[in-house]
Design a protein around this motif. Structure first.
Motif, PDB file in Angstrom:
ATOM      1  N   ILE A  90       0.856  -1.179   0.000  1.00 37.97           N
ATOM      2  CA  ILE A  90       0.000   0.000   0.000  1.00 37.97           C
ATOM      3  C   ILE A  90       0.896   1.234   0.000  1.00 37.97           C
ATOM      4  O   ILE A  90       1.820   1.346   0.814  1.00 37.97           O
ATOM      5  CB  ILE A  90      -0.945   0.027   1.215  1.00 37.97           C
ATOM      6  CG1 ILE A  90      -1.995  -1.078   1.072  1.00 37.97           C
ATOM      7  CG2 ILE A  90      -1.618   1.380   1.353  1.00 37.97           C
ATOM      8  CD1 ILE A  90      -3.091  -1.033   2.098  1.00 37.97           C
ATOM      9  N   LYS A  92       1.898   5.022   0.581  1.00 37.85           N
ATOM     10  CA  LYS A  92       1.587   6.124   1.487  1.00 37.85           C
ATOM     11  C   LYS A  92       1.585   7.443   0.707  1.00 37.85           C
ATOM     12  O   LYS A  92       2.402   7.615  -0.191  1.00 37.85           O
ATOM     13  CB  LYS A  92       2.637   6.186   2.600  1.00 37.85           C
ATOM     14  CG  LYS A  92       2.699   4.924   3.447  1.00 37.85           C
ATOM     15  CD  LYS A  92       3.951   4.852   4.290  1.00 37.85           C
ATOM     16  CE  LYS A  92       4.043   6.007   5.263  1.00 37.85           C
ATOM     17  NZ  LYS A  92       5.253   5.878   6.124  1.00 37.85           N
ATOM     18  N   TYR A  94      -2.284   6.755   2.380  1.00 35.79           N
ATOM     19  CA  TYR A  94      -3.327   5.843   1.945  1.00 35.79           C
ATOM     20  C   TYR A  94      -4.604   6.116   2.734  1.00 35.79           C
ATOM     21  O   TYR A  94      -4.596   6.716   3.807  1.00 35.79           O
ATOM     22  CB  TYR A  94      -2.897   4.388   2.152  1.00 35.79           C
ATOM     23  CG  TYR A  94      -2.342   4.127   3.528  1.00 35.79           C
ATOM     24  CD1 TYR A  94      -3.183   3.913   4.616  1.00 35.79           C
ATOM     25  CD2 TYR A  94      -0.968   4.128   3.747  1.00 35.79           C
ATOM     26  CE1 TYR A  94      -2.671   3.702   5.879  1.00 35.79           C
ATOM     27  CE2 TYR A  94      -0.449   3.915   5.011  1.00 35.79           C
ATOM     28  CZ  TYR A  94      -1.302   3.704   6.071  1.00 35.79           C
ATOM     29  OH  TYR A  94      -0.797   3.513   7.324  1.00 35.79           O
ATOM     30  N   ASP A  95      -5.702   5.643   2.184  1.00 34.87           N
ATOM     31  CA  ASP A  95      -6.994   5.736   2.852  1.00 34.87           C
ATOM     32  C   ASP A  95      -7.119   4.541   3.797  1.00 34.87           C
ATOM     33  O   ASP A  95      -6.988   3.390   3.351  1.00 34.87           O
ATOM     34  CB  ASP A  95      -8.115   5.704   1.807  1.00 34.87           C
ATOM     35  CG  ASP A  95      -9.496   5.947   2.413  1.00 34.87           C
ATOM     36  OD1 ASP A  95      -9.697   5.622   3.600  1.00 34.87           O
ATOM     37  OD2 ASP A  95     -10.371   6.446   1.688  1.00 34.87           O
ATOM     38  N   GLU A  98      -9.128   1.646   2.579  1.00 39.10           N
ATOM     39  CA  GLU A  98      -8.498   0.748   1.606  1.00 39.10           C
ATOM     40  C   GLU A  98      -7.632  -0.281   2.326  1.00 39.10           C
ATOM     41  O   GLU A  98      -7.642  -1.471   1.985  1.00 39.10           O
ATOM     42  CB  GLU A  98      -7.642   1.539   0.621  1.00 39.10           C
ATOM     43  CG  GLU A  98      -6.939   0.638  -0.396  1.00 39.10           C
ATOM     44  CD  GLU A  98      -5.966   1.390  -1.283  1.00 39.10           C
ATOM     45  OE1 GLU A  98      -5.342   0.741  -2.141  1.00 39.10           O
ATOM     46  OE2 GLU A  98      -5.821   2.620  -1.111  1.00 39.10           O
ATOM     47  N   LEU A  99      -6.884   0.170   3.338  1.00 42.26           N
ATOM     48  CA  LEU A  99      -6.043  -0.746   4.107  1.00 42.26           C
ATOM     49  C   LEU A  99      -6.893  -1.813   4.788  1.00 42.26           C
ATOM     50  O   LEU A  99      -6.557  -3.002   4.767  1.00 42.26           O
ATOM     51  CB  LEU A  99      -5.238   0.034   5.146  1.00 42.26           C
ATOM     52  CG  LEU A  99      -4.384  -0.799   6.117  1.00 42.26           C
ATOM     53  CD1 LEU A  99      -3.410  -1.686   5.360  1.00 42.26           C
ATOM     54  CD2 LEU A  99      -3.641   0.116   7.080  1.00 42.26           C
TER      55      LEU A  99
END
Length: 214
Positions: A90, A92, A94-95, A98-99
């Motif tokens: 993921i 950075k 990031y939402d 989403e994670l």
């Protein structure tokens, strides 16, 4: 588990994950071999930028079949050139949603009964390769021992009688007694269990079940 140097961003990440019902802990990579059995995480978030030897840490996690998501800025991911063996990346910033979505998908893939790898704690069953490992150490099982373990682990917590196990694992063509189940369970336990691992529980006068909390 979050492997990173604790800072304000990591504390904020923990707060966000807690909102989505994740239980989190933060640790650096020092003594990771001792930390993993003690904390028994289901998934690891690896903060690549704050760890000096993220590659070595990632290899250790892979040996233990722990699903890993690497968190890194775009420049760091580009510089890795594919050498970091994480299950997902993921970028950075990031939402958090989403994670969370990626974490849930990865956990489902690694614990679902239809997944190629069934994993509970230190136990890993690779159904594609018919391989079983405990804490990263491969265990040599007979075919029936493997089939019995896979069946029980695919139905965690559910109690099965000896007759049901004979029917589901050995099939209709088997004409022996139900005590063969006890023999196979005993042999299986001797290979995959020790003082720190107990995967198969006995339900007195009924049969056996797999414990998901082992």
């Amino acid at each position: 588990m979050i492997l990173a140097e604790e800072n304000e961003d990591i504390r904020q990440l923990m707060t966000e994950l807690t909102r989505y019902n994740f239980t989190c802990s933060v640790s650096d990579a020092a003594g990771i071999d001792e930390q993993l059995p003690a904390q028994n995480p289901d998934l690891v978030l690896l903060e690549v930028n704050s760890l000096a030897d993220a590659g070595s840490v990632c290899r250790t996690l892979k040996q233990r079949n722990l699903p890993t998501i690497a968190l890194a800025c775009l420049e760091t991911i580009s510089s890795l050139n594919g050498h970091l063996e994480a299950d997902d990346f993921i970028v950075k910033p990031y939402d958090p949603r989403e994670l969370v979505a990626r974490a849930k998908r990865l956990l489902h893939r690694n614990t679902g009964s239809n997944a190629e790898v069934i994993r509970y704690g230190d136990l890993s069953i690779d159904t594609a390769r018919c391989e079983v490992s405990v804490a990263g150490h491969r265990k040599m099982l007979t075919f029936k021992e493997y089939e019995l373990l896979k069946f029980l682990a695919s139905n965690p917590g559910r109690v099965f009688t000896r007759d049901t196990l004979l029917d589901r694992v050995w099939g209709d063509d088997y004409f022996g007694g139900d005590r063969t189940v006890d023999v196979h369970v005993r042999r299986l336990r001797s290979k995959i269990e020790d003082s720190g691992h107990c995967f198969i529980g006995t339900v007195r006068n009924i049969g056996y079940r797999f414990s998901r909390n082992s």
